[in-house]
Design a protein around this motif. Sequence first.
Motif, short mmCIF file in Angstrom:
data_model
loop_
_atom_site.label_atom_id
_atom_site.label_comp_id
_atom_site.label_asym_id
_atom_site.label_seq_id
_atom_site.Cartn_x
_atom_site.Cartn_y
_atom_site.Cartn_z
N GLN A 46 -3.76 75.62 9.38
CA GLN A 46 -2.91 76.86 9.79
C GLN A 46 -2.63 76.61 11.26
O GLN A 46 -3.50 75.87 12.05
CB GLN A 46 -3.71 78.12 9.35
CG GLN A 46 -4.72 78.50 10.12
CD GLN A 46 -5.47 79.79 9.62
OE1 GLN A 46 -4.84 80.52 8.81
NE2 GLN A 46 -6.59 79.87 10.08
N THR A 47 -1.73 77.44 11.92
CA THR A 47 -1.25 77.42 13.21
C THR A 47 -2.53 78.27 13.82
O THR A 47 -3.09 79.36 13.43
CB THR A 47 0.00 78.06 13.54
OG1 THR A 47 0.00 79.45 13.06
CG2 THR A 47 0.98 77.17 12.94
N LYS A 48 -2.75 77.87 15.14
CA LYS A 48 -3.83 78.37 15.98
C LYS A 48 -3.32 79.56 16.66
O LYS A 48 -2.33 79.12 17.50
CB LYS A 48 -4.60 77.48 16.71
CG LYS A 48 -5.24 76.25 16.34
CD LYS A 48 -6.72 76.65 15.62
CE LYS A 48 -7.44 76.37 16.71
NZ LYS A 48 -8.98 76.54 16.35
N VAL A 49 -3.67 80.78 16.56
CA VAL A 49 -3.07 81.92 17.27
C VAL A 49 -3.94 82.21 18.49
O VAL A 49 -3.59 82.48 19.46
CB VAL A 49 -3.13 83.12 16.36
CG1 VAL A 49 -2.71 84.29 17.04
CG2 VAL A 49 -2.39 83.04 15.10
N SER A 50 -5.10 81.87 18.18
CA SER A 50 -6.17 82.11 19.51
C SER A 50 -7.19 80.93 19.24
O SER A 50 -7.22 80.39 18.12
CB SER A 50 -6.73 83.26 19.58
OG SER A 50 -7.62 83.49 18.43
N LYS A 51 -8.10 80.86 20.36
CA LYS A 51 -9.17 79.81 20.02
C LYS A 51 -10.28 80.22 18.86
O LYS A 51 -11.07 79.42 18.54
CB LYS A 51 -9.74 79.32 21.57
CG LYS A 51 -10.46 80.25 22.00
CD LYS A 51 -10.97 80.05 23.28
CE LYS A 51 -12.08 80.95 23.93
NZ LYS A 51 -12.68 80.57 25.20
N LEU A 52 -10.17 81.44 18.59
CA LEU A 52 -10.89 81.89 17.60
C LEU A 52 -10.44 81.54 16.15
O LEU A 52 -11.28 81.58 15.15
CB LEU A 52 -11.34 83.31 17.78
CG LEU A 52 -12.15 83.64 19.14
CD1 LEU A 52 -12.42 85.21 19.14
CD2 LEU A 52 -13.54 82.94 19.13
N THR A 53 -9.18 81.26 15.86
CA THR A 53 -8.67 81.09 14.87
C THR A 53 -9.07 79.73 14.32
O THR A 53 -9.14 78.68 14.90
CB THR A 53 -7.07 81.17 14.76
OG1 THR A 53 -6.52 82.19 15.68
CG2 THR A 53 -6.42 80.77 13.51
N PRO A 54 -9.58 79.86 12.96
CA PRO A 54 -10.02 78.44 12.43
C PRO A 54 -8.91 77.47 12.14
O PRO A 54 -7.71 77.93 11.99
CB PRO A 54 -10.69 78.73 11.07
CG PRO A 54 -10.28 80.13 10.63
CD PRO A 54 -9.80 81.10 11.90
N THR A 55 -9.15 76.14 12.01
CA THR A 55 -8.21 75.17 11.86
C THR A 55 -7.60 75.30 10.43
O THR A 55 -6.21 75.21 10.39
CB THR A 55 -8.78 73.78 12.06
OG1 THR A 55 -9.11 73.84 13.57
CG2 THR A 55 -7.70 72.79 12.06
N PHE A 56 -8.36 75.59 9.39
CA PHE A 56 -8.00 75.57 8.26
C PHE A 56 -8.06 77.21 7.76
O PHE A 56 -9.08 77.67 7.80
CB PHE A 56 -8.81 74.65 7.31
CG PHE A 56 -8.57 73.35 7.64
CD1 PHE A 56 -7.53 72.72 6.85
CD2 PHE A 56 -9.19 72.54 8.49
CE1 PHE A 56 -7.34 71.34 6.99
CE2 PHE A 56 -8.88 71.08 8.60
CZ PHE A 56 -8.02 70.68 7.85
N ASN A 57 -6.99 77.40 6.76
CA ASN A 57 -7.06 78.83 6.34
C ASN A 57 -8.30 78.66 5.21
O ASN A 57 -8.34 77.75 4.35
CB ASN A 57 -5.75 78.96 5.76
CG ASN A 57 -5.51 80.47 4.98
OD1 ASN A 57 -6.63 81.21 4.99
ND2 ASN A 57 -4.51 80.97 4.80
#
Length: 140
Positions: A46-57
């Motif tokens: 998935q797209t990174k919204v912030s650095k806390l967003t995981p790479t994979f859904n």
Amino acid sequence: MRTVLPLMTLTDHVIDRIRDQRYKAKMRNALRPHKLQVGDSVIVKQTKVSKLTPTFNPTPLRITEVQDSRITAWEINGTWTITRDASYFRKIGSDTCADNEDDQDASDESDGEMENEDRGNHWRRRVKSLRKCRDHDGQH
């Protein structure tokens, strides 16, 4: 300071082009096909919204269609589908392996209390069961 600049001749251009073609051919041969098949459980990038967003859904998907590197997968609950290149998917453990791990954990708990010296063996058993799952997946 006087230096003589090297002049590129026509043969240098030809040699560079041949070298480039050989390099590209070597890179094409190094590509390996994906090992994803219909019915595999996967997660999607998935797209990174912030650095806390995981790479994979973290929502697991099941592959429904494979055409070369184009893969279509649907959510286990069946609410949405997604079509992406194979590089956007990562295979996760199958349901049978998850069931085996749960059975292994339940049998470990039913065996009684684990003493301090047995804690290392617990992790060895866990790794062994994961290897069995990986070998089991390779047979399909």
